[in-house]
Enzyme design. Structure first.
Site, PDB file in Angstrom:
ATOM      1  N   ASP A 140     -10.029  -3.973  -5.309  1.00 27.15           N
ATOM      2  CA  ASP A 140      -9.281  -2.941  -4.586  1.00 27.15           C
ATOM      3  C   ASP A 140      -9.243  -1.685  -5.453  1.00 27.15           C
ATOM      4  O   ASP A 140      -8.893  -1.766  -6.640  1.00 27.15           O
ATOM      5  CB  ASP A 140      -7.854  -3.448  -4.316  1.00 27.15           C
ATOM      6  CG  ASP A 140      -6.976  -2.461  -3.566  1.00 27.15           C
ATOM      7  OD1 ASP A 140      -7.457  -1.376  -3.190  1.00 27.15           O
ATOM      8  OD2 ASP A 140      -5.794  -2.791  -3.351  1.00 27.15           O
ATOM      9  N   HIS A 163      -7.843  -5.404  -0.647  1.00 25.94           N
ATOM     10  CA  HIS A 163      -6.707  -4.676  -0.098  1.00 25.94           C
ATOM     11  C   HIS A 163      -6.462  -5.184   1.330  1.00 25.94           C
ATOM     12  O   HIS A 163      -7.374  -5.222   2.147  1.00 25.94           O
ATOM     13  CB  HIS A 163      -7.048  -3.183  -0.066  1.00 25.94           C
ATOM     14  CG  HIS A 163      -5.878  -2.305   0.213  1.00 25.94           C
ATOM     15  ND1 HIS A 163      -5.076  -1.809  -0.787  1.00 25.94           N
ATOM     16  CD2 HIS A 163      -5.367  -1.824   1.369  1.00 25.94           C
ATOM     17  CE1 HIS A 163      -4.121  -1.052  -0.261  1.00 25.94           C
ATOM     18  NE2 HIS A 163      -4.285  -1.049   1.053  1.00 25.94           N
ATOM     19  N   SER A 174       0.826  -1.195   0.000  1.00 25.15           N
ATOM     20  CA  SER A 174       0.000   0.000   0.000  1.00 25.15           C
ATOM     21  C   SER A 174       0.869   1.258   0.000  1.00 25.15           C
ATOM     22  O   SER A 174       1.639   1.464  -0.937  1.00 25.15           O
ATOM     23  CB  SER A 174      -0.964  -0.043   1.193  1.00 25.15           C
ATOM     24  OG  SER A 174      -2.006   0.882   1.030  1.00 25.15           O
TER      25      SER A 174
END
Length: 311
Positions: free
Chosen positions: A253, A283, A158
């Site tokens: 995501d 995610h 991320s």
């Protein structure tokens, strides 16, 4: 919101942990939620993984890190700089512990997890400077902690994926350090939030498009740095000359297409790249390696890439 039947069963513990997150407005409230969430799905560290917390001096800041090694690991092992996720606002050495020790255990490399500075207190370039500072220290002083400073990979998920990609760009631009490989897991890379995945998965159920825009706005100081390649690697005009890259996204995501776009550009610009999409996953799937066979397979694919390029 996606129907639950669409989502892979291995995501159920992640979704259950999300329920523990209370309404939050302030960074402190969001961080408290993150702690509850990550504690709920943490995987206890086994006794054969040893850790050492220390402070790394860098030009901008004294950066806390946690070093992971297997018990009995010989000197001269390769190293992975691990950069955690959390929207540049959330996360620390404890909340990212499960991912970090898992990488150490399955790759055989020493892992240096970086507790970089967070927004809104420290917007760009603080987190980038901390991450690149630790990378540079490890390359120069790796022998001090028993690792081979010439065999380093970067791995981030991320926001950590953004920081990993930015460090690789900076290492290329600045003539080092040498990086053996980079692994970017559901990375945020600065794409404009109009790509299909931002529409298809705008309501989550893990990460939402609205929250990603919020995190990026704060990190970019009101979009002031949204075109800086070290803040938004997709905005780099040239991606050639980067190390072998593994990009690992989740099908459901908002950030999926950041990874797809980056992988496509790397391939066109002559960089060795492997792209893997975790089908029906969300995610955060990296934390689900003990939730079922597919969760294990996704984590194993990441670690296989790192082992290969650190050998």
């Amino acid at each position: 919101m996606r129907d639950e039947s669409e989502i892979h069963p291995d995501m159920k513990p992640l979704l259950a942990a999300r329920v523990l997150m209370a309404p939050a407005k302030t960074p402190a409230e969001k961080r408290a939620n993150w702690t509850r969430y990550t504690n709920a799905i943490a995987i206890p560290r086994p006794a054969h993984i040893l850790t050492e917390d220390r402070i790394v001096p860098t030009p901008d800041h004294a950066v806390p890190v946690r070093i992971y090694r297997r018990d009995g690991q010989e000197a001269g092992a390769p190293a992975i700089v691990y950069l955690h996720g959390g929207g540049f606002m959330l996360g620390d050495l404890d909340s990212s512990d499960s991912n970090a020790w898992g990488l150490c255990d399955q790759t055989g490399a020493a892992v240096v997890s970086v507790d970089y500075r967070l927004t809104p207190e420290h917007p760009f370039p603080a987190a980038f400077n901390d991450s690149f500072g630790v990378l540079s220290w490890l390359a120069a002083q790796g022998g001090e902690i028993g690792v081979d400073g010439a065999r380093i990979a970067l791995c981030g998920d991320s926001a950590g994926g953004s920081l990993s990609a930015a460090c690789c760009l900076a290492a290329r631009d600045r003539g080092g350090p040498a990086i053996a490989a980079q692994a970017l897991v559901y990375p945020t890379l600065g794409a404009d939030p109009i790509l299909p995945s931002y529409i298809e998965s705008k309501d989550g159920p893990s990460l939402t498009t609205e929250s990603m825009i919020y995190y990026n706005d704060i990190y970019f100081s009101g979009w002031r740095f949204a075109a800086d390649p070290y803040a938004a690697p997709l905005k780099a005009p040239d991606l050639s000359g980067l190390p072998p890259t593994f990009i690992h996204t989740a099908e459901f995501d908002p950030l999926r297409d950041d990874g797809r776009e980056f992988a496509g550009r790397l391939a066109l610009e002559g960089v060795w790249v492997s792209y893997r999409e975790a089908r029906r996953m969300l995610h955060g799937f990296l934390r689900m390696r003990e939730a079922g066979s597919q969760g294990r397979a996704e984590f194993a694919a990441l670690c296989a890439f790192l082992r290969e390029h650190l050998a």
